[in-house]
Scaffold this motif. Structure first.
Motif, mmCIF file in Angstrom:
data_model
loop_
_atom_site.group_PDB
_atom_site.id
_atom_site.type_symbol
_atom_site.label_atom_id
_atom_site.label_comp_id
_atom_site.label_asym_id
_atom_site.label_seq_id
_atom_site.Cartn_x
_atom_site.Cartn_y
_atom_site.Cartn_z
ATOM 1 N N ILE A 50 0.849 -1.187 0.000
ATOM 2 C CA ILE A 50 0.000 0.000 0.000
ATOM 3 C C ILE A 50 0.895 1.250 0.000
ATOM 4 O O ILE A 50 1.766 1.397 0.864
ATOM 5 C CB ILE A 50 -0.937 0.021 1.222
ATOM 6 N N PHE A 51 0.655 2.110 -0.970
ATOM 7 C CA PHE A 51 1.382 3.369 -1.047
ATOM 8 C C PHE A 51 0.455 4.580 -0.956
ATOM 9 O O PHE A 51 0.926 5.699 -0.788
ATOM 10 C CB PHE A 51 2.155 3.464 -2.371
ATOM 11 N N SER A 52 -0.858 4.351 -1.111
ATOM 12 C CA SER A 52 -1.762 5.498 -1.214
ATOM 13 C C SER A 52 -3.048 5.290 -0.423
ATOM 14 O O SER A 52 -3.435 4.156 -0.103
ATOM 15 C CB SER A 52 -2.125 5.742 -2.683
ATOM 16 N N ASP A 53 -3.697 6.405 -0.164
ATOM 17 C CA ASP A 53 -5.002 6.372 0.497
ATOM 18 C C ASP A 53 -6.031 5.642 -0.365
ATOM 19 O O ASP A 53 -6.908 4.944 0.146
ATOM 20 C CB ASP A 53 -5.449 7.806 0.770
ATOM 21 N N ARG A 54 -5.920 5.785 -1.680
ATOM 22 C CA ARG A 54 -6.848 5.113 -2.593
ATOM 23 C C ARG A 54 -6.800 3.597 -2.402
ATOM 24 O O ARG A 54 -7.833 2.928 -2.260
ATOM 25 C CB ARG A 54 -6.507 5.464 -4.042
ATOM 26 N N GLN A 55 -5.598 3.038 -2.406
ATOM 27 C CA GLN A 55 -5.446 1.590 -2.224
ATOM 28 C C GLN A 55 -5.990 1.163 -0.863
ATOM 29 O O GLN A 55 -6.691 0.146 -0.751
ATOM 30 C CB GLN A 55 -3.969 1.195 -2.306
ATOM 31 N N TYR A 56 -5.624 1.935 0.166
ATOM 32 C CA TYR A 56 -6.073 1.595 1.514
ATOM 33 C C TYR A 56 -7.590 1.539 1.597
ATOM 34 O O TYR A 56 -8.169 0.593 2.143
ATOM 35 C CB TYR A 56 -5.523 2.594 2.538
ATOM 36 N N GLN A 57 -8.268 2.562 1.053
ATOM 37 C CA GLN A 57 -9.725 2.620 1.187
ATOM 38 C C GLN A 57 -10.420 1.457 0.470
ATOM 39 O O GLN A 57 -11.375 0.877 0.995
ATOM 40 C CB GLN A 57 -10.252 3.948 0.656
ATOM 41 N N ILE A 58 -9.933 1.106 -0.715
ATOM 42 C CA ILE A 58 -10.530 -0.028 -1.429
ATOM 43 C C ILE A 58 -10.329 -1.311 -0.630
ATOM 44 O O ILE A 58 -11.265 -2.116 -0.467
ATOM 45 C CB ILE A 58 -9.915 -0.170 -2.840
ATOM 46 N N ALA A 59 -9.119 -1.520 -0.123
ATOM 47 C CA ALA A 59 -8.826 -2.719 0.665
ATOM 48 C C ALA A 59 -9.721 -2.797 1.897
ATOM 49 O O ALA A 59 -10.367 -3.826 2.169
ATOM 50 C CB ALA A 59 -7.353 -2.721 1.072
ATOM 51 N N ARG A 60 -9.777 -1.714 2.641
ATOM 52 C CA ARG A 60 -10.573 -1.678 3.875
ATOM 53 C C ARG A 60 -12.048 -1.919 3.596
ATOM 54 O O ARG A 60 -12.705 -2.712 4.285
ATOM 55 C CB ARG A 60 -10.381 -0.305 4.525
ATOM 56 N N ASP A 61 -12.592 -1.262 2.584
ATOM 57 C CA ASP A 61 -14.021 -1.408 2.284
ATOM 58 C C ASP A 61 -14.356 -2.834 1.847
ATOM 59 O O ASP A 61 -15.392 -3.387 2.237
ATOM 60 C CB ASP A 61 -14.451 -0.410 1.211
ATOM 61 N N ASN A 62 -13.485 -3.437 1.041
ATOM 62 C CA ASN A 62 -13.731 -4.810 0.613
ATOM 63 C C ASN A 62 -13.657 -5.788 1.781
ATOM 64 O O ASN A 62 -14.450 -6.736 1.868
ATOM 65 C CB ASN A 62 -12.734 -5.205 -0.488
ATOM 66 N N TRP A 108 -3.220 6.321 8.739
ATOM 67 C CA TRP A 108 -3.431 5.804 10.099
ATOM 68 C C TRP A 108 -4.637 6.494 10.745
ATOM 69 O O TRP A 108 -5.491 5.840 11.349
ATOM 70 C CB TRP A 108 -2.177 6.014 10.948
ATOM 71 N N GLN A 109 -4.724 7.815 10.613
ATOM 72 C CA GLN A 109 -5.853 8.562 11.171
ATOM 73 C C GLN A 109 -7.170 8.114 10.547
ATOM 74 O O GLN A 109 -8.170 7.896 11.241
ATOM 75 C CB GLN A 109 -5.667 10.063 10.948
ATOM 76 N N ARG A 110 -7.160 7.973 9.227
ATOM 77 C CA ARG A 110 -8.373 7.559 8.512
ATOM 78 C C ARG A 110 -8.807 6.159 8.965
ATOM 79 O O ARG A 110 -9.993 5.890 9.148
ATOM 80 C CB ARG A 110 -8.130 7.582 7.006
ATOM 81 N N ASN A 111 -7.843 5.278 9.140
ATOM 82 C CA ASN A 111 -8.144 3.910 9.571
ATOM 83 C C ASN A 111 -8.747 3.897 10.969
ATOM 84 O O ASN A 111 -9.741 3.207 11.236
ATOM 85 C CB ASN A 111 -6.864 3.066 9.533
ATOM 86 N N ARG A 112 -8.174 4.669 11.856
ATOM 87 C CA ARG A 112 -8.687 4.725 13.236
ATOM 88 C C ARG A 112 -10.120 5.255 13.250
ATOM 89 O O ARG A 112 -10.987 4.726 13.962
ATOM 90 C CB ARG A 112 -7.774 5.620 14.093
ATOM 91 N N GLU A 113 -10.371 6.295 12.459
ATOM 92 C CA GLU A 113 -11.714 6.886 12.417
ATOM 93 C C GLU A 113 -12.746 5.901 11.852
ATOM 94 O O GLU A 113 -13.858 5.794 12.365
ATOM 95 C CB GLU A 113 -11.684 8.167 11.578
ATOM 96 N N PHE A 114 -12.363 5.182 10.791
ATOM 97 C CA PHE A 114 -13.312 4.278 10.152
ATOM 98 C C PHE A 114 -13.773 3.174 11.095
ATOM 99 O O PHE A 114 -14.967 2.855 11.163
ATOM 100 C CB PHE A 114 -12.688 3.648 8.900
ATOM 101 N N TRP A 115 -12.849 2.585 11.820
ATOM 102 C CA TRP A 115 -13.187 1.425 12.652
ATOM 103 C C TRP A 115 -13.731 1.804 14.024
ATOM 104 O O TRP A 115 -14.207 0.937 14.755
ATOM 105 C CB TRP A 115 -11.962 0.524 12.821
ATOM 106 N N SER A 116 -13.685 3.077 14.371
ATOM 107 C CA SER A 116 -14.016 3.491 15.742
ATOM 108 C C SER A 116 -15.452 3.171 16.143
ATOM 109 O O SER A 116 -15.735 2.963 17.326
ATOM 110 C CB SER A 116 -13.749 4.992 15.918
ATOM 111 N N ASP A 117 -16.382 3.121 15.189
ATOM 112 C CA ASP A 117 -17.789 2.900 15.538
ATOM 113 C C ASP A 117 -18.311 1.528 15.096
ATOM 114 O O ASP A 117 -19.509 1.293 15.078
ATOM 115 C CB ASP A 117 -18.670 3.996 14.938
ATOM 116 N N LYS A 118 -17.394 0.615 14.748
ATOM 117 C CA LYS A 118 -17.834 -0.681 14.219
ATOM 118 C C LYS A 118 -18.061 -1.724 15.314
ATOM 119 O O LYS A 118 -18.594 -2.800 15.052
ATOM 120 C CB LYS A 118 -16.808 -1.227 13.208
ATOM 121 N N GLY A 119 -17.649 -1.426 16.537
ATOM 122 C CA GLY A 119 -17.915 -2.327 17.658
ATOM 123 C C GLY A 119 -17.177 -3.646 17.595
ATOM 124 O O GLY A 119 -17.659 -4.664 18.120
ATOM 125 N N LEU A 120 -16.000 -3.651 16.984
ATOM 126 C CA LEU A 120 -15.233 -4.895 16.860
ATOM 127 C C LEU A 120 -14.284 -5.051 18.045
ATOM 128 O O LEU A 120 -13.622 -4.091 18.439
ATOM 129 C CB LEU A 120 -14.428 -4.894 15.557
#
Length: 349
Positions: free
Chosen positions: A166-178, A231-243
């Motif tokens: 992973i080098f970019s936010d674009r790659q990260y977001q697709i990976a995380r969403d999938n 890292w910030q984006r990842n923390r924000e995304f998962w913060s409300d998922k209750g995992l």
């Protein structure tokens, strides 16, 4: 007084080893490491040492071809490392103590005849195969179109993914969403554990060569800024998922590539959270830094002026494209070298 690596772990960083060398795994466990990762280059280096010649001879005697031997050795080395980290995995209830197993890099070779869809299907097939029966093995899949396209199915099947390159936010977001889509197809989404390997120093080596117009303050900061933003984006995304388990970034490519950089540049800048997967020589060098103490700096961002300059002058889409082209060559070439090395060992035996 804690050792330098002990102080790093105390900041909240999980320390993983970028090797499955059995001796180095034991050494780094003593340093505080709680996981490890493998790839064909690591396996090649171990074979070159001659320490596994008897294992190769046994596999040859069983009638295995070179490719089968490469994967049998990789599987054995990863299994051995998994045993070392198994107790950590159990005590953390599956939040730590993993060893990553990289799927076939030749799926991304320039001469691979498969379509993107066919590559995705092959990643799913291989991921299920190499994950089966393992509780603390992560399956490493590249953030290529084929790899990204496999993540939902792999995750739905219960595989623990490590998305690499992973080098970019674009790659990260697709990976995380999938992966999140796949998790919701599991019988229990709360079993999800996933990690996202963002490469750091390769970016700064790239900007040093290709973006000489960056100021001295901004040069060498692009990799760190990119990683901290994701890292910030990842923390924000998962913060409300209750995992119950952490969905974490792995900070990879942590060895400095520019001679003027301090050896702990990236280790220090990213201390405080998630996972650092460090080459053995990085950990060894840091451990010898007398009196070195790390503090949490993961939330410290470069100045607004530096961020603005980087945003103005860096074409992140172009950078991703260029680095992926380079990265995929580094991805496939070591696997070909590994197969060649095994063939040479066969002849010599």
């Amino acid at each position: 007084m804690p050792t330098p690596l002990e102080s790093l772990v105390k900041t909240g960083t999980k320390l993983w080893l970028d090797s499955v060398d059995p001796d180095l795994v034991k050494d780094n466990l003593a340093f505080g490491a709680t996981g490890a990762t493998s790839n064909p280059a690591i396996v090649s280096d171990l074979i070159k040492s001659g320490r596994f010649d008897d294992d190769i001879a046994e596999l040859v005697a069983k009638g295995l071809d070179d490719e089968e031997i490469a994967w049998a050795l990789t599987d054995s080395l990863v299994c051995t490392a998994q045993k070392e980290f198994h107790e950590i995995n159990e005590k953390s209830n599956g939040n730590d103590g993993y060893v990553s197993f990289e799927l076939d890099p030749l799926l991304e070779a320039a001469d691979c005849p498969l379509s993107t869809e066919e590559r995705s299907a092959k990643y799913v097939e291989l991921g299920k195969k190499w994950a089966a029966g393992h509780t603390n093995r992560m399956i490493k899949v590249p953030a290529t179109p084929g790899g990204l396209g496999a993540l939902e199915e792999l995750t739905a099947a219960g595989v623990t993914p490590n998305v690499t390159l992973i080098f970019s936010d674009r790659q990260y977001q697709i990976a995380r969403d999938n992966i999140w889509k796949g998790a919701q197809r599991r019988e229990d989404p709360k079993t999800l554990k996933s990690v996202y390997s963002i490469f750091i120093s390769r970016i700064d080596a790239y900007t040093s060569k290709n973006l000489t117009e960056l100021s001295s303050d901004a040069q060498g900061m692009v990799g760190i800024l990119n990683a901290k933003r994701i890292w910030q984006r990842n923390r924000e995304f998962w913060s409300d998922k209750g995992l119950p388990l952490q969905q974490e970034m792995i900070f990879a490519s942590m060895g400095t590539k520019l001679p003027e950089d301090p050896k702990d540049k990236y280790v220090a800048a990213l201390a405080g959270s998630d996972i650092q997967t460090n080459p053995p020589e990085v950990n060894e060098t840091i451990q010898k830094m007398d009196g070195k103490t790390f503090t949490s700096r993961i939330e410290e961002m470069p100045s607004e002026a530096i961020q603005n300059e980087i945003d103005e002058k860096v074409n992140f889409a172009q950078m991703e494209s260029d680095l992926m082209e380079e990265g995929l060559k580094k991805f496939a070439d070591p696997q070909n070298a590994l197969l060649k090395l095994i063939a040479e060992k066969r002849k010599a035996g």
